[in-house]
Design a protein around this motif. Structure first.
Motif, PDB file in Angstrom:
ATOM      1  N   SER A  87      54.079  39.776 112.364  1.00  0.00           N
ATOM      2  CA  SER A  87      53.805  38.660 111.457  1.00  0.00           C
ATOM      3  C   SER A  87      53.608  39.166 110.033  1.00  0.00           C
ATOM      4  O   SER A  87      53.354  40.345 109.795  1.00  0.00           O
ATOM      5  N   PHE A  88      53.749  38.241 109.085  1.00  0.00           N
ATOM      6  CA  PHE A  88      53.247  38.447 107.748  1.00  0.00           C
ATOM      7  C   PHE A  88      51.882  37.769 107.674  1.00  0.00           C
ATOM      8  O   PHE A  88      51.598  36.829 108.429  1.00  0.00           O
ATOM      9  N   TYR A  89      51.038  38.205 106.735  1.00  0.00           N
ATOM     10  CA  TYR A  89      49.683  37.682 106.654  1.00  0.00           C
ATOM     11  C   TYR A  89      49.414  37.245 105.221  1.00  0.00           C
ATOM     12  O   TYR A  89      49.221  38.064 104.331  1.00  0.00           O
ATOM     13  N   MET A  90      49.454  35.934 105.017  1.00  0.00           N
ATOM     14  CA  MET A  90      49.284  35.378 103.685  1.00  0.00           C
ATOM     15  C   MET A  90      47.794  35.288 103.366  1.00  0.00           C
ATOM     16  O   MET A  90      47.016  34.736 104.148  1.00  0.00           O
ATOM     17  N   TYR A  91      47.408  35.819 102.221  1.00  0.00           N
ATOM     18  CA  TYR A  91      45.989  35.979 101.902  1.00  0.00           C
ATOM     19  C   TYR A  91      45.728  35.464 100.494  1.00  0.00           C
ATOM     20  O   TYR A  91      46.345  35.912  99.529  1.00  0.00           O
ATOM     21  N   GLN A  92      44.810  34.496 100.394  1.00  0.00           N
ATOM     22  CA  GLN A  92      44.456  33.895  99.101  1.00  0.00           C
ATOM     23  C   GLN A  92      43.029  34.255  98.732  1.00  0.00           C
ATOM     24  O   GLN A  92      42.129  34.232  99.574  1.00  0.00           O
ATOM     25  N   ILE A  93      42.845  34.605  97.453  1.00  0.00           N
ATOM     26  CA  ILE A  93      41.539  34.980  96.925  1.00  0.00           C
ATOM     27  C   ILE A  93      41.200  34.049  95.776  1.00  0.00           C
ATOM     28  O   ILE A  93      42.034  33.813  94.890  1.00  0.00           O
ATOM     29  N   GLU A  94      39.983  33.505  95.771  1.00  0.00           N
ATOM     30  CA  GLU A  94      39.531  32.629  94.699  1.00  0.00           C
ATOM     31  C   GLU A  94      38.165  33.107  94.210  1.00  0.00           C
ATOM     32  O   GLU A  94      37.228  33.239  94.995  1.00  0.00           O
ATOM     33  N   LYS A  95      38.077  33.368  92.898  1.00  0.00           N
ATOM     34  CA  LYS A  95      36.818  33.803  92.311  1.00  0.00           C
ATOM     35  C   LYS A  95      36.720  33.258  90.906  1.00  0.00           C
ATOM     36  O   LYS A  95      37.534  33.598  90.044  1.00  0.00           O
ATOM     37  N   ASN A  96      35.722  32.400  90.684  1.00  0.00           N
ATOM     38  CA  ASN A  96      35.565  31.743  89.383  1.00  0.00           C
ATOM     39  C   ASN A  96      36.898  31.093  88.993  1.00  0.00           C
ATOM     40  O   ASN A  96      37.408  30.260  89.726  1.00  0.00           O
ATOM     41  N   LYS A  97      37.486  31.494  87.862  1.00  0.00           N
ATOM     42  CA  LYS A  97      38.749  30.897  87.440  1.00  0.00           C
ATOM     43  C   LYS A  97      39.967  31.686  87.928  1.00  0.00           C
ATOM     44  O   LYS A  97      41.107  31.308  87.642  1.00  0.00           O
ATOM     45  N   PHE A  98      39.713  32.780  88.626  1.00  0.00           N
ATOM     46  CA  PHE A  98      40.813  33.617  89.103  1.00  0.00           C
ATOM     47  C   PHE A  98      41.219  33.198  90.513  1.00  0.00           C
ATOM     48  O   PHE A  98      40.386  33.021  91.392  1.00  0.00           O
ATOM     49  N   LYS A  99      42.525  33.050  90.714  1.00  0.00           N
ATOM     50  CA  LYS A  99      43.041  32.671  92.022  1.00  0.00           C
ATOM     51  C   LYS A  99      44.400  33.326  92.209  1.00  0.00           C
ATOM     52  O   LYS A  99      45.239  33.308  91.299  1.00  0.00           O
TER      53      LYS A  99
END
Length: 411
Positions: A87-99
């Motif tokens: 598989s591929f593993y899609m990973y999202q990071i959100e911190k303050n205004k950074f995404k």
């Protein structure tokens, strides 16, 4: 043509993922590290700091073997499980205004050798060899190389489609960062992603040059020892996190120097005047906003330095980088700093929060002078890589910084 492959990741179970994954080991203060190690038995830090279990400091081959043992304990205790399908593993990071949102995959060592995966930093042979030995002993890689690719509408559409599905993980860590991971196991989506990357002529390492170089060295070691080598073995690939270039955030590293190389303050300013137009800003905090402009803090005052372009020779893309300009006009000829990696008189701080810190350190007498720069652009990094050149060390501080233990690649 860039080759990426899905893989069967070793991952934390859903109920423990927020406890397992960790920031980089170096990112923890001594007290914070002690607290995590004492009160969280599931932290990935127990794997990479294996001597804690026995109240013993370990190093070298002994540490490598113990890292492998702690890893096996996590597998045996069902803290980690291995996926049954590539598989591929899609990973999202959100911190303050950074995404940002990218995905874990396996990148080709051959692409690294063929300069399809391009570099912009030098690596140190001793560090390459040490990390390759570490990887060979422990048998896994938990720290992906950060690689960027040109924005691609087709890939963006696939990512948007996958985001509509229920994520495998969704959790927030104590530093208030939100983490979301989706497993992309659908054959058609995998085929579409690999096909889009096969159209790309170049990928760019944003962070992880030594990890890439070590994986290349490790592949050569395994190849020599495998008479049945085919080129498709797991060691011919290394784990990376692919992210569109528009979603990385680049910060600058400021420079702090301990002395003026036997120059008085007045002599130093006179020598700077030959290459820069200097303005004393007094106590007003100054941070440059344009290329070829620099900030300086010296003896309680901030200064702006504007490069005199008529007396500086632009010869190639490297000569246009602010980090190179600062080195060639001030650090080397005036302050006598030849080796930016090993000279003990210079240190670095990344610019997200460092101008005030730089002032404080100089006011305390730990350093004599500090320089602030504007961040580099992704196009500058790509131009250096395309030209086969390397930037001065500590030219960029790049986010995202990925957590260890989210997805693990076995050899």
């Amino acid at each position: 043509m860039a080759i990426i492959k899905p893989f069967k990741a070793i991952r934390p179970t859903k109920d423990k993922v927020s406890l397992v994954t960790s920031r980089s080991y170096q990112d923890y203060s001594k007290n914070e590290l002690e607290a995590v190690m004492r009160y969280n038995p599931f932290s990935f830090l127990h794997i990479i700091n294996p001597g804690y279990k026995f109240s013993k400091k370990v190093a070298g081959e002994e540490r490598f073997n113990m890292v492998h043992n702690r890893y096996l304990e996590f597998l045996e205790g069902n803290i980690f499980l291995k996926d049954s399908k590539d598989s591929f593993y899609m990973y999202q990071i959100e911190k303050n205004k950074f995404k940002c949102c990218g995905f874990f995959c396996a990148a080709s060592v051959q692409d690294y050798r063929d300069d399809v995966i391009k570099k912009h930093e030098d690596t140190i042979s001793q560090r390459e060899q040490l990390f390759a030995k570490y990887l060979k002993t422990v048998g896994f890689n938990a720290e992906p190389v950060l690689i960027t690719y040109a924005n691609n509408n087709s890939i963006e559409a696939i990512i948007d489609q996958e985001k509509q599905k229920v994520p495998e993980y969704f959790f927030t860590t104590p530093d208030r960062v939100k983490h979301t991971l989706w497993v992309i196991s659908d054959d058609e989506a995998i085929h579409q992603l690999t096909r889009e990357f096969a159209k790309m002529e170049s990928l760019y390492i944003a962070d992880g040059h030594h990890r890439s170089a070590s994986s290349n060295l490790l592949a050569n070691i395994f190849k020599i020892g495998n008479s049945d080598h085919t080129g498709e073995e797991p060691y011919n690939y290394f784990m990376c996190y692919m992210i569109p270039e528009s979603e990385i955030k680049i910060y600058e590293f400021n420079r702090l120097v301990k002395d003026l190389n036997r120059n008085t303050k007045e002599e130093f300013l006179v020598r700077l005047d030959a290459m820069f137009r200097i303005e004393n800003k007094g106590s007003v905090l100054y941070k440059p906003t344009k290329k070829h402009h620099f900030g300086m803090y010296l003896d309680g005052d901030f200064y702006s330095l504007f490069l005199r372009k008529k007396v500086y020779n632009f010869t190639d893309v490297l000569s246009k980088l602010d980090t190179q300009i600062l080195y060639k006009t001030i650090l080397e000829p005036i302050l006598g700093i030849k080796d930016l990696r090993s000279d003990k008189r210079i240190t670095y701080g990344f610019g997200k929060h460092n101008v005030i810190h730089m002032k404080d350190e100089i006011d305390k007498g730990k350093f004599k002078v500090g320089f602030s720069l504007v961040p580099l652009k992704i196009d500058e990094i790509k131009a250096i890589a395309d030209a086969g050149l390397v930037m001065p060390p500590k030219s960029t501080y790049i986010e995202p910084k990925l957590r260890s233990g989210m997805a693990i690649y076995e050899f």
